[in-house]
Design a protein around this motif. Structure first.
Motif, PDB file in Angstrom:
ATOM      1  N   TRP A   1      -2.966  26.113   4.503  1.00 28.72           N
ATOM      2  CA  TRP A   1      -3.216  24.753   5.062  1.00 28.72           C
ATOM      3  C   TRP A   1      -4.973  24.813   4.185  1.00 28.72           C
ATOM      4  N   VAL A   2      -5.249  23.479   4.196  1.00 27.56           N
ATOM      5  CA  VAL A   2      -6.593  23.557   3.099  1.00 27.56           C
ATOM      6  C   VAL A   2      -7.742  22.760   4.423  1.00 27.56           C
ATOM      7  N   PHE A   3      -8.326  23.055   4.835  1.00 29.59           N
ATOM      8  CA  PHE A   3      -9.896  22.817   5.271  1.00 29.59           C
ATOM      9  C   PHE A   3      -9.780  21.264   4.925  1.00 29.59           C
ATOM     10  N   LEU A   4      -9.654  20.204   5.256  1.00 37.40           N
ATOM     11  CA  LEU A   4     -10.072  18.563   4.448  1.00 37.40           C
ATOM     12  C   LEU A   4     -11.568  18.476   4.531  1.00 37.40           C
TER      13      LEU A   4
ATOM     14  N   PHE B   1     -13.545   6.223   8.071  1.00 37.30           N
ATOM     15  CA  PHE B   1     -12.699   6.955   6.631  1.00 37.30           C
ATOM     16  C   PHE B   1     -13.784   7.823   6.238  1.00 37.30           C
ATOM     17  N   VAL B   2     -13.438   9.211   5.415  1.00 34.06           N
ATOM     18  CA  VAL B   2     -14.423  10.522   4.510  1.00 34.06           C
ATOM     19  C   VAL B   2     -13.198  10.673   3.458  1.00 34.06           C
ATOM     20  N   THR B   3     -13.128  10.320   2.127  1.00 33.22           N
ATOM     21  CA  THR B   3     -12.845  10.889   0.827  1.00 33.22           C
ATOM     22  C   THR B   3     -12.460  12.007   0.768  1.00 33.22           C
ATOM     23  N   GLN B   4     -11.899  13.525   0.083  1.00 37.28           N
ATOM     24  CA  GLN B   4     -11.614  14.047  -0.166  1.00 37.28           C
ATOM     25  C   GLN B   4     -10.355  14.778  -1.219  1.00 37.28           C
ATOM     26  N   ASP B   5     -10.970  15.613  -1.962  1.00 35.39           N
ATOM     27  CA  ASP B   5     -10.584  16.202  -3.229  1.00 35.39           C
ATOM     28  C   ASP B   5      -9.795  17.100  -2.194  1.00 35.39           C
ATOM     29  N   ILE B   6      -8.549  17.440  -2.814  1.00 34.78           N
ATOM     30  CA  ILE B   6      -7.881  19.165  -2.526  1.00 34.78           C
ATOM     31  C   ILE B   6      -6.787  19.491  -3.115  1.00 34.78           C
TER      32      ILE B   6
ATOM     33  N   ALA C   1      -4.634  25.943 -12.787  1.00 30.98           N
ATOM     34  CA  ALA C   1      -3.661  25.259 -12.721  1.00 30.98           C
ATOM     35  C   ALA C   1      -2.244  25.433 -11.674  1.00 30.98           C
ATOM     36  N   LEU C   2      -1.877  26.013 -11.726  1.00 33.90           N
ATOM     37  CA  LEU C   2      -1.146  26.818 -10.994  1.00 33.90           C
ATOM     38  C   LEU C   2      -1.367  26.702  -9.684  1.00 33.90           C
ATOM     39  N   GLU C   3      -2.697  26.956  -8.904  1.00 40.60           N
ATOM     40  CA  GLU C   3      -3.023  27.135  -7.856  1.00 40.60           C
ATOM     41  C   GLU C   3      -2.802  25.808  -7.349  1.00 40.60           C
ATOM     42  N   GLN C   4      -3.591  24.805  -8.721  1.00 43.53           N
ATOM     43  CA  GLN C   4      -4.017  23.916  -7.571  1.00 43.53           C
ATOM     44  C   GLN C   4      -1.985  23.250  -7.692  1.00 43.53           C
ATOM     45  N   GLU C   5      -1.154  23.245  -7.794  1.00 43.97           N
ATOM     46  CA  GLU C   5       0.494  23.020  -7.690  1.00 43.97           C
ATOM     47  C   GLU C   5       0.648  23.978  -7.013  1.00 43.97           C
ATOM     48  N   ASN C   6       0.221  25.492  -7.050  1.00 44.61           N
ATOM     49  CA  ASN C   6       1.258  25.848  -5.970  1.00 44.61           C
ATOM     50  C   ASN C   6       0.852  26.626  -4.147  1.00 44.61           C
ATOM     51  N   LEU C   7      -0.749  27.243  -4.977  1.00 41.56           N
ATOM     52  CA  LEU C   7      -1.431  28.045  -4.049  1.00 41.56           C
ATOM     53  C   LEU C   7      -2.509  27.312  -3.133  1.00 41.56           C
ATOM     54  N   PHE C   8      -2.912  25.936  -3.391  1.00 44.12           N
ATOM     55  CA  PHE C   8      -3.710  25.095  -2.515  1.00 44.12           C
ATOM     56  C   PHE C   8      -2.605  23.755  -2.552  1.00 44.12           C
TER      57      PHE C   8
END
Lengths: 441, 154
Positions: free
Chosen positions: A43-46, A58-63, A32-39
Motif C-alpha cells: 500500500w503506497v501513499f498517493l 484532480f491531482v496527478t501522481q506517478d506510483i 525495475a523489479l521493485e516497481q513491478e513487485n514491491l511498489f
C-alpha cells in the motif's frame, strides 16, 4: 544482462539476518523489479483528500512508474484512475492538479469520460459500428485502480490485485496517522503551504533507512548544531527559544538521548522511532490549544495524543509521519540512484495558527532544498551511493543490537539506536519482492 | 555607493567572493532573506511555505555552519556565480528603494553544477553608512519544482 528476474531465490539471498548486499542500492534491474513487485503489491501513499476538495478536482501522481490521478467524484468519494486515454494512451491531464469540470476530455481525439472513468462519448461514432471496440479494453473507459483506501483522508493505493488488505498490511502503525489527525480538535487536517521537493542522488531505501538512524545526527549534523549552540550560548535552558532554535538544537542531542527514545517495529517493515520521547517532545506548550483538545477528546485521550510525539513513524515503503510538527515526508523512487523526497505540512482544524507555522518552519529548516540541516545528509547519501561501487566488500552492515530472536516476533519494542528498525525494512523488502515475483511466475 | 543599483551588484559580488560576513553585515537588524516556494506568485511568507525565510539569526547560523570544518557537504566547497541583468529601480521613497534584478545563478561543487534563474527583489533602506537590506527576495523561475541541494545564498 538479467540476474534477478525470475530468480526470487537470488533476490531473497540479498537480505541476510544482519546485513544486506550492495546490489539493493545499485542495481537498476532490482529497481525495475521493485516497481513491478514491491511498489505494486504493497500500500503506497498517493496523496491527501484535502488536495481535491471539489467534484472534478484532480491531482496527478506517478506510483511505481504508472501515471495515476486522484479525482473527487460528484458523490464526494475519492477515486484513483490511470491517467491514460483508453484510445491511444494520451495523458488526459498534464497539470499537476486542477479541476476537469464534469468530465475528462482527451486533448488528442476528444474522447470523453465521466469522473469515475466511465466512457461518455467520442467523435465519428458511426465509424465504430460493427467493430469490437465496445467489447475490448479501449471501449470500457479509463482503467481504474481498484484497491484504494482513504484512511482519515490519507489516500493509499495497491496496484496489484494480490497482496494484503490495507488493515492487515499496516496494522498498529495506523495509530501514528490517528495521532496526527487527532491533534486537530475537529479531527481534520488539510495540506497547507505547498510541498518542498528535493531530488537526491541515492537509492530510496537508503533515505528510508536514515529516517530510522539515530546514530548519525551527532556526527552528520555537527556543523549545524554546533553553529546553533554557539549562537544560543549564554541563554538559560528555560529561556523561550525562537521556533527555529527550538527545532534545530535537539539535533545535537547525545547518543544516550537517541538510545533512550526507544523504537518499535511492526510486521511488514513499519516502525515508530521515539516511542518514549523525541526531538519534538519539548516544543512550547499551548494552554488554550490543550484545553480545546481536552474538550474535544476528553482528558485521558487528549493527554495520550499530546504526549505522544515520535520522531518518525514509517509506513513502509513510502511514507514517514511526524505527528507533532504535523508534517510528512513521502519517498518517490525515480531510479536506483535517484529519489524524489517531498515534505508536506498540514493545517489542523481548530488548532492555533502556531501549529501550522511549526510544521512549515520544521520542513523549511530541515527538508527544504535550501535547508541548513539536510545538506550534510544529502552529501553523505550521495557519497554512500558512490562508495558502494567500491570492490572489496559487497555488504552493508546492520549488525547493531542484532538478536536472533527478533526474527520470530512481529512487534518488538527496543532501544532507539538498534538497527532492528532497518533490518525490519529489509526483511519486508525481501518478503514483498518474493511475493510479487512468485505471483508473477 | 549612493546608486542602489551599484549596491545590488556589490552584494552579489560579495557572495561570489564568499565574503559571507561582509555580506551578512549588509542586512538591517530586522532584515530578511526570502526565497518563496511559489516564486513570484507568492504573496507572503506565512500562508505558504518558502525554500528559505530567514532573519539575521538564521542567516548567521547558515554562515557559521558553512565555516565549520565539519560541514561535510562543503568538502569540496561550493562556489557561486551570479550573472545579473541591469537592476531596475521600481520605486524610491524617502530613505527606501525597491529594485528588481533578473539573474542567472550557477552553483558549482566538485563535478556538478546547478543553474537557477529568476529575479532578485531588493528592499533597501538608507543608513548613515550606506544602503542596507530590509528584504532580499528571490523569485526563482521554477521554485515549486523538485530541486537539488542549494548550498549557498542565491
Amino acid at each position: 544482462m538479467t540476474i534477478y528476474r525470475n530468480r526470487p531465490d537470488l533476490v531473497a539471498a540479498l537480505v541476510q539476518d544482519d546485513r544486506v548486499h550492495r546490489d539493493l542500492y545499485l542495481s537498476e534491474e532490482l529497481f525495475a523489479l521493485e516497481q513491478e513487485n514491491l511498489f505494486a503489491n504493497t500500500w503506497v501513499f498517493l496523496g491527501h483528500a484535502s488536495q481535491v476538495p471539489e467534484a472534478g478536482d484532480f491531482v496527478t501522481q506517478d506510483i511505481a512508474g504508472r501515471p495515476l490521478m486522484m479525482v473527487r467524484q460528484p458523490d464526494g468519494d475519492v477515486h484513483v484512475l490511470y491517467n491514460r486515454c483508453a484510445h491511444k494512451g494520451t495523458q488526459l491531464v498534464t497539470d499537476e492538479s486542477g479541476n476537469t469540470g464534469r468530465f475528462f476530455r482527451c486533448p488528442y481525439h476528444a474522447w470523453t469520460y465521466k469522473l469515475d472513468g466511465a466512457p461518455l462519448g467520442l467523435p465519428l461514432k458511426n465509424g465504430y459500428e460493427g467493430t469490437q471496440l465496445k467489447a475490448c479494453e479501449s471501449g470500457q473507459g479509463l482503467s481504474v485502480v481498484k484497491h484504494v483506501k482513504v484512511y482519515r483522508d490519507f489516500v493509499f493505493v495497491r496496484l496489484s490485485d494480490t497482496g494484503p488488505s490495507f488493515e492487515d498490511y499496516f496494522g498498529e502503525v495506523l495509530g501514528a496517522i490517528d495521532n496526527m489527525v487527532d491533534r486537530s480538535p475537529e479531527g481534520k487536517l488539510t495540506v497547507g503551504g505547498g510541498v518542498l521537493r528535493n531530488v537526491v542522488h541515492c537509492n530510496w531505501k537508503m533515505y528510508l533507512e536514515n529516517i530510522n538512524d539515530t546514530v548519525h545526527p551527532m556526527s552528520t549534523h555537527e556543523s549545524a548544531t554546533k553553529a546553533a549552540e554557539a549562537l544560543w550560548e549564554g541563554h538559560a535552558p528555560t529561556d523561550p527559544k525562537p521556533m527555529a532554535m527550538e527545532q534545530i538544537l535537539p539535533f545535537g542531542s547525545g547518543y544516550e538521548f537517541f538510545d533512550k527514545m526507544g523504537g518499535r517495529v511492526f510486521a511488514n517493515g513499519h516502525s515508530v522511532l521515539g516511542v518514549n520521547f523525541s526531538i519534538h517532545s519539548n516544543y512550547a506548550q499551548l494552554p488554550e490549544y490543550e484545553a480545546a483538545m481536552r474538550a474535544a477528546h476528553g482528558e485521558a485521550r487528549a493527554t495520550e495524543i499530546l504526549q505522544r510525539s515520535p520522531q518518525n513513524s514509517v509506513f513502509y515503503p513510502s511514507l514517514s509521519v511526524k505527528g507533532s510538527p504535523q508534517a510528512i515526508r513521502v519517498i518517490r523512487p525515480l531510479a536506483a540512484n535517484r529519489t524524489l523526497i517531498e515534505a508536506w505540512s498540514f493545517r489542523a482544524a481548530g488548532a492555533p495558527a502556531l501549529l501550522f507555522e511549526r510544521a512549515m518552519s520544521y520542513n523549511r529548516l530541515v527538508f527544504s532544498p535550501m535547508s541548513v540541516v539536510a545538506h550534510d545528509d544529502v552529501h553523505l547519501f550521495e557519497s554512500i551511493q558512490q562508495g558502494l561501487r567500491a570492490g572489496g566488500n559487497e555488504w552493508v552492515s546492520l549488525h547493531r543490537n542484532y538478536d536472533p530472536a527478533e526474527t520470530q516476533q512481529a512487534t518488538v519494542t527496543t532501544n532507539g539506536t538498534n538497527e532492528l528498525l532497518m533490518r525490519n525494512q529489509f526483511r519486508a523488502w525481501a518478503k514483498s519482492m518474493a511475493a510479487g515475483m512468485e505471483a508473477a511466475a | 555607493m549612493t546608486d542602489p543599483r551599484d549596491f545590488v551588484a556589490h552584494e552579489a559580488a560579495l557572495l561570489d567572493e564568499r565574503r559571507l560576513d561582509d555580506w551578512l553585515a549588509l542586512f538591517a537588524e530586522d532584515g530578511h532573506y526570502w526565497v518563496p516556494l511559489l516564486g513570484a506568485a507568492q504573496a507572503d511568507p506565512f500562508s505558504h511555505n518558502s525554500l528559505a525565510y530567514e532573519d539575521r539569526l538564521l542567516l548567521q547560523l547558515r554562515v557559521d555552519r558553512l565555516k565549520n570544518p565539519r560541514a561535510h557537504s562543503q568538502h569540496p566547497a561550493s562556489h557561486s556565480q551570479h550573472v545579473l541583468q541591469p537592476s531596475r529601480i521600481e520605486r524610491e521613497e524617502g530613505d527606501e528603494a525597491w529594485l528588481r534584478t533578473p539573474f542567472l545563478y550557477v552553483e558549482a561543487r566538485g563535478e556538478n553544477q546547478i543553474l537557477l534563474s529568476g529575479t532578485a527583489r531588493h528592499h533597501l533602506v538608507r543608513t548613515p553608512t550606506g544602503w542596507s537590506i530590509r528584504e532580499k527576495r528571490i523569485d526563482l523561475l521554477n521554485a515549486p519544482r523538485a530541486l537539488p541541494a542549494i548550498q549557498l545564498f542565491i
